[in-house]
Design a protein around this motif. Structure first.
Motif, PDB file in Angstrom:
ATOM      1  N   UNK A   1       0.697  -1.273   0.015  1.00  0.00           N
ATOM      2  CA  UNK A   1       0.023  -0.055   0.130  1.00  0.00           C
ATOM      3  C   UNK A   1       0.896   1.120   0.082  1.00  0.00           C
ATOM      4  N   UNK A   2       2.118   1.073  -0.030  1.00  0.00           N
ATOM      5  CA  UNK A   2       2.823   2.267   0.005  1.00  0.00           C
ATOM      6  C   UNK A   2       2.999   3.099  -1.191  1.00  0.00           C
ATOM      7  N   UNK A   3       2.833   4.147  -1.346  1.00  0.00           N
ATOM      8  CA  UNK A   3       2.773   5.229  -2.570  1.00  0.00           C
ATOM      9  C   UNK A   3       3.733   5.898  -2.635  1.00  0.00           C
ATOM     10  N   UNK A   4       4.520   5.861  -3.706  1.00  0.00           N
ATOM     11  CA  UNK A   4       5.562   6.738  -4.075  1.00  0.00           C
ATOM     12  C   UNK A   4       5.277   8.163  -3.848  1.00  0.00           C
ATOM     13  N   UNK A   5       6.161   8.961  -3.048  1.00  0.00           N
ATOM     14  CA  UNK A   5       5.994  10.420  -2.832  1.00  0.00           C
ATOM     15  C   UNK A   5       6.654  11.284  -4.052  1.00  0.00           C
ATOM     16  N   UNK A   6       5.919  11.395  -4.881  1.00  0.00           N
ATOM     17  CA  UNK A   6       6.356  11.944  -6.209  1.00  0.00           C
ATOM     18  C   UNK A   6       6.816  13.215  -6.200  1.00  0.00           C
ATOM     19  N   UNK A   7       6.428  13.998  -5.444  1.00  0.00           N
ATOM     20  CA  UNK A   7       6.719  15.535  -4.910  1.00  0.00           C
ATOM     21  C   UNK A   7       8.177  15.487  -4.559  1.00  0.00           C
ATOM     22  N   UNK A   8       8.343  14.597  -3.722  1.00  0.00           N
ATOM     23  CA  UNK A   8       9.697  14.665  -2.881  1.00  0.00           C
ATOM     24  C   UNK A   8      10.653  14.161  -3.891  1.00  0.00           C
ATOM     25  N   UNK A   9      10.253  13.194  -4.627  1.00  0.00           N
ATOM     26  CA  UNK A   9      11.265  12.403  -5.541  1.00  0.00           C
ATOM     27  C   UNK A   9      11.634  13.534  -6.394  1.00  0.00           C
ATOM     28  N   UNK A  10      10.851  14.362  -6.787  1.00  0.00           N
ATOM     29  CA  UNK A  10      11.141  15.492  -7.905  1.00  0.00           C
ATOM     30  C   UNK A  10      11.972  16.555  -7.304  1.00  0.00           C
TER      31      UNK A  10
ATOM     32  N   UNK B   1      14.229  16.075  -4.873  1.00  0.00           N
ATOM     33  CA  UNK B   1      15.332  15.301  -4.762  1.00  0.00           C
ATOM     34  C   UNK B   1      16.154  15.517  -6.186  1.00  0.00           C
ATOM     35  N   UNK B   2      15.310  15.070  -7.376  1.00  0.00           N
ATOM     36  CA  UNK B   2      15.968  15.036  -8.594  1.00  0.00           C
ATOM     37  C   UNK B   2      16.548  16.649  -9.028  1.00  0.00           C
ATOM     38  N   UNK B   3      15.658  17.745  -8.695  1.00  0.00           N
ATOM     39  CA  UNK B   3      15.977  18.797  -8.782  1.00  0.00           C
ATOM     40  C   UNK B   3      17.113  19.461  -7.978  1.00  0.00           C
ATOM     41  N   UNK B   4      17.238  18.874  -6.673  1.00  0.00           N
ATOM     42  CA  UNK B   4      18.360  19.188  -5.887  1.00  0.00           C
ATOM     43  C   UNK B   4      19.476  18.942  -6.253  1.00  0.00           C
ATOM     44  N   UNK B   5      19.777  17.613  -6.756  1.00  0.00           N
ATOM     45  CA  UNK B   5      20.814  16.843  -7.611  1.00  0.00           C
ATOM     46  C   UNK B   5      21.229  17.621  -8.768  1.00  0.00           C
ATOM     47  N   UNK B   6      20.338  18.076  -9.445  1.00  0.00           N
ATOM     48  CA  UNK B   6      20.892  18.549 -10.755  1.00  0.00           C
ATOM     49  C   UNK B   6      21.403  20.003 -10.382  1.00  0.00           C
ATOM     50  N   UNK B   7      20.958  20.932  -9.415  1.00  0.00           N
ATOM     51  CA  UNK B   7      21.458  21.816  -9.133  1.00  0.00           C
ATOM     52  C   UNK B   7      22.746  21.877  -8.506  1.00  0.00           C
ATOM     53  N   UNK B   8      22.936  20.701  -7.556  1.00  0.00           N
ATOM     54  CA  UNK B   8      24.273  20.461  -7.221  1.00  0.00           C
ATOM     55  C   UNK B   8      25.498  20.360  -8.135  1.00  0.00           C
TER      56      UNK B   8
END
Length: 283
Positions: free
Chosen positions: A252-261, A263-270
């Motif tokens: 029943x665990x649903x992926x937290x899409x907003x948090x995942x995005x 993290x991706x944006x933060x990684x790109x910025x870094x």
């Protein structure tokens, strides 16, 4: 009785001595009892595509391998030769599945030969030597239903371990001999790994069996073998002896899409910050 035209070549070749009677006329074939020497066997005469009432054949044929590339191309183009090869592929699928399943310990009729659209195989009989009844015609006690259901589930597991999903399993294509259920009618059998519809077909097969046996043993309706078995299969943990519980908990665990995005944006910025810093050092 008069020998059907399709069976006559097997009589001419000495494979069949006589035709006793027609057992049934199904959606993809007519079935006869035949005499072979001193043995009574079963001859399944496949119907042509224009006569079959079996639907969605394309879904079942997905993933089937054709060794001859010329034949494969012809089947894809839909030429007259290709349609003939498609028919032969449909007809030989059952005998191939029967041999594989028999070798895997699944209770199926023993196949002998498939020639010109006629499959010669073992005739399944009951304890009195009479043609075995279909499961749909049998009344079971609760105890018998539970025992036979367990046998059926174990056979379904063996089928999946052999890489095969029946695809049309129900009480109408299971026979009951003296030792329990025998699975029949496999021309639509699918490759568990290569067919995109295999999981849904597998679940339908298991649920059909659960609902039928559940009429006599209602507690079986609470089981979730389809999900449990398929999950074990996908994880590479399924064997013919794998212990089963009949239970399955959905994730029943649903992926937290907003948090995942984020993290991706933060990684790109870094990443771009490091690139800029490196360029500034080089100047």
């Amino acid at each position: 009785m008069k020998i059907p035209n399709r069976i006559q070549p097997l009589v001419d070749d000495g494979l069949i001595d006589d035709v006793v009677r027609r057992l049934k006329s199904g959606k993809e074939a007519d079935v006869y009892t035949v005499l072979c020497g001193e043995e009574i066997r079963c001859a399944k005469v496949y119907k042509e595509a224009t006569q079959r009432s079996f639907k969605q054949a394309v879904q079942y044929q997905e993933g089937r391998k054709v060794r001859n590339t010329r034949n494969a191309r012809a089947m894809q183009k839909g030429s007259k030769f290709g349609r003939k090869q498609q028919e032969e592929s449909w007809q030989t699928a059952e005998v191939d599945a029967l041999f594989r399943l028999a070798n895997a310990g699944v209770r199926v009729p023993q196949p002998y030969i498939c020639l010109d659209g006629v499959l010669l195989m073992e005739l399944i009989t009951d304890a009195d030597g009479v043609v075995a009844p279909r499961l749909s015609d049998v009344i079971l006690t609760e105890e018998e239903a539970v025992a036979d259901f367990e046998t059926m589930i174990r056979n379904i597991v063996r089928m999946l371990c052999a890489g095969i999903v029946h695809g049309d399993l129900s009480e109408f294509n299971v026979l009951m001999d003296a030792d329990g259920p025998v699975i029949i009618d496999l021309p639509q059998a699918v490759d568990a790994a290569a067919n995109n519809h295999a999981e849904s077909m597998f679940e339908r097969d298991v649920n059909n069996m659960t609902e039928y046996y559940g009429q006599f043993a209602p507690q079986l309706l609470e089981t979730r073998y389809a999900k449990e078995i398929w999950a074990l299969y996908e994880d590479g943990k399924l064997t013919p002896e794998t212990p089963l519980t009949g239970q399955f908990a959905e994730d029943t665990h649903k992926a937290d899409v907003d948090s995942l995005l984020d993290e991706i944006i933060a990684a790109e910025d870094e990443y771009y910050d490091r690139q800029r810093a490196m360029k500034e050092r080089d100047l």
